[in-house]
Scaffold this motif. Structure first.
Motif: not given
Length: 268
Positions: A232-237, A243-255, A257-264
């Motif tokens: 059921q993970l919405a963003v991680y991995g 995106c499960r809400r808006c269908e935009s491509a999810l963005t990955e960065t590092r914060l 040193g950890r993988s961080t995925v979010f929707c702009k």
């Protein structure tokens, strides 16, 4: 690594089979964990386990002769097995119970640890923040502790001195649920948004616990069953996936040193 939901899943899995049981034997095959296994672990023998608790990602096994604290590290697991179950290469510690079952600690990377705790005080516990599913935690607490902080809000909520147990997976998920960009400065998030985030943290962690944790790499619960929250993970991995809400491509960065995925689009 096992996070709070996985550790809580383990606690719930082993507690019914451990509480009230006497320890009949202890076998330490390899004491070289993150810190050496106490050389007096055999003081468990002859006493009973009276409770199995959790503080942050530490398991606390109350015993007639003290409190045993266990951390699962990066890849550790506790399983209940029959005493005659063949030993695998990374099975480092066995605690034999009067029921005929054995509480077996398995840890390929050996980053876990065993400690004795006196009166619930230990250097590893003394500076921890509140439990996220307790009445001591809410968005107002996050707001108060965030004032003046320039660190990213994701790193802020992952700080165990602020609140325990919000690991990387669950920080990603809660921030998405709350609609907050993970790289926003913690001190620039308003009270109302922190109230939403506090509720999201409770919902994400509570949901993961109910479904047995998130299966990644080596984690299994105390009964050997995997967790299912990963489904059921919405963003991680899910970097670059819709995106499960808006269908935009999810963005990955590092914060940090950890993988961080979010929707702009959905997170601001």
């Amino acid at each position: 690594m096992p996070e709070l939901p996985e550790v809580e899943t383990t606690r719930r899995g082993i507690a019914p089979h451990v509480i009230g049981q006497s320890v009949v034997a202890v076998d330490v095959r390899d004491s070289r964990l993150r810190w050496p296994v106490p050389d007096d672990l055999d003081r468990l023998v002859g006493g009973r386990f009276t409770a199995v608790r959790r503080r942050a990602k530490y398991l606390l096994l109350d015993h007639d002769h003290g409190v045993l604290m266990i951390h699962l590290g990066m890849s550790g697991s506790l399983r209940l097995v029959s005493a005659d179950t063949p030993v695998m290469f990374h099975d480092h510690v066995d605690i034999g119970l009067s029921s005929g079952l054995t509480l077996r600690y398995h840890d390929p990377r050996r980053f876990g640890s065993f400690h004795w705790v006196d009166d619930d005080h230990h250097a590893l516990l003394d500076h921890l923040g509140p439990e996220p599913l307790s009445g001591d935690f809410d968005g107002a607490l996050l707001y108060r502790r965030s004032r003046g902080r320039k660190t990213a809000v994701k790193q802020f909520v992952m700080d165990g001195r602020i609140v325990v147990g919000v690991g990387n997976i669950y920080a990603n998920e809660a921030l998405f649920m709350a609609g907050i960009r993970p790289d926003r400065a913690a001190g620039r998030v308003a009270l109302k948004r922190y109230e939403t985030l506090g509720d999201a943290i409770k919902q994400v962690l509570g949901g993961a616990i109910e479904q047995g944790g998130t299966t990644l790499r080596d984690f299994v619960g105390g009964d050997g069953s995997p967790g299912y929250f990963a489904q059921q993970l919405a963003v991680y991995g899910r970097a670059r996936q819709p995106c499960r809400r808006c269908e935009s491509a999810l963005t990955e960065t590092r914060l940090g040193g950890r993988s961080t995925v979010f929707c702009k689009t959905c997170q601001r």
